[in-house]
Design a protein around this motif. Structure first.
Motif, PDB file in Angstrom:
ATOM      1  N   VAL A 107      -1.956   0.434  -2.157  1.00 12.30           N
ATOM      2  CA  VAL A 107      -1.920  -0.911  -2.730  1.00 12.30           C
ATOM      3  C   VAL A 107      -3.366  -1.385  -2.872  1.00 12.30           C
ATOM      4  CG1 VAL A 107      -1.174  -3.305  -2.421  1.00 12.30           C
ATOM      5  CG2 VAL A 107       0.314  -1.429  -1.663  1.00 12.30           C
TER       6      VAL A 107
ATOM      7  N   ALA B 226       2.025  -8.538  -2.874  1.00  9.44           N
ATOM      8  CA  ALA B 226       0.578  -8.423  -3.064  1.00  9.44           C
ATOM      9  C   ALA B 226       0.101  -9.438  -4.084  1.00  9.44           C
ATOM     10  CB  ALA B 226       0.211  -7.009  -3.511  1.00  9.44           C
TER      11      ALA B 226
ATOM     12  N   VAL C 146      -4.478   0.656   1.914  1.00  8.58           N
ATOM     13  CA  VAL C 146      -4.684  -0.669   1.316  1.00  8.58           C
ATOM     14  C   VAL C 146      -6.179  -0.872   1.110  1.00  8.58           C
ATOM     15  CG1 VAL C 146      -4.218  -3.138   1.529  1.00  8.58           C
ATOM     16  CG2 VAL C 146      -2.636  -1.484   2.579  1.00  8.58           C
TER      17      VAL C 146
ATOM     18  N   VAL D 224      -0.171  -8.695   1.236  1.00 11.56           N
ATOM     19  CA  VAL D 224      -1.468  -8.051   1.029  1.00 11.56           C
ATOM     20  C   VAL D 224      -2.269  -8.915   0.063  1.00 11.56           C
ATOM     21  CG1 VAL D 224      -2.648  -6.048   0.036  1.00 11.56           C
ATOM     22  CG2 VAL D 224      -0.593  -5.718   1.435  1.00 11.56           C
TER      23      VAL D 224
END
Length: 155
Positions: free
Chosen positions: A29, A80, A6, A100
């Protein structure tokens, strides 16, 4: 065990330290403020990639980047978006386990009820005295754990 790299707020700078950290990820991500399309290509060369558009992502290359994304990786549902202020947590599907985000450049991994909130901080140009960081989600069956890693020491 599945590893999700991430990263966020690269702002056009994909540091070698970030690339090394993300190497070996099963999935990546990016929480927005990407900076340019070359970063997307470099990250996608490492692992399957989901990205969201940040407030600084402008131009033709960014037009196809969504403002938010709902995805499932290794049986774990993630949502996200760039700015956590835009989140309506009550509207999230019940099976979402991880949110996220980016934007603040402040790393955070915090469990709030059923949701794990993860902001990997900024992996791009240093801002003020904030650290240069990225994160990983480790998925082992039903267990999800987040680690934030400082990429560049603050000296």
């Amino acid at each position: 065990m599945l590893r999700i790299g991430v990263i966020s707020d690269t702002h056009g700078l994909l540091r070698p330290e970030a690339m090394a950290f993300l190497a070996g990820s099963d999935y990546i991500v990016h929480g927005g403020d990407i900076g340019n399309a070359a970063i997307l290509a470099d990250l996608a060369a490492i692992a399957p990639l989901t990205v969201v558009r940040g407030n600084n992502d402008k131009g033709e290359w960014a037009a196809a980047v969504p403002h938010s994304a709902l995805l499932t990786v290794g049986g774990v549902r993630l949502y996200a978006l760039h700015d956590i202020a835009d989140l309506d947590a009550a509207a999230l599907p019940d099976d979402v386990r991880v949110v996220v985000c980016g934007h603040s450049h402040r790393p955070l991994a915090e469990q709030r009820g059923r949701l794990l909130y993860l902001n990997p901080g900024s992996a791009g140009p240093r801002r003020f005295s904030l650290p240069v960081t990225a994160a990983e989600l480790l998925v082992d069956g039903d267990e999800v754990r987040a680690n934030i890693v400082e990429l560049i020491s603050r000296r």
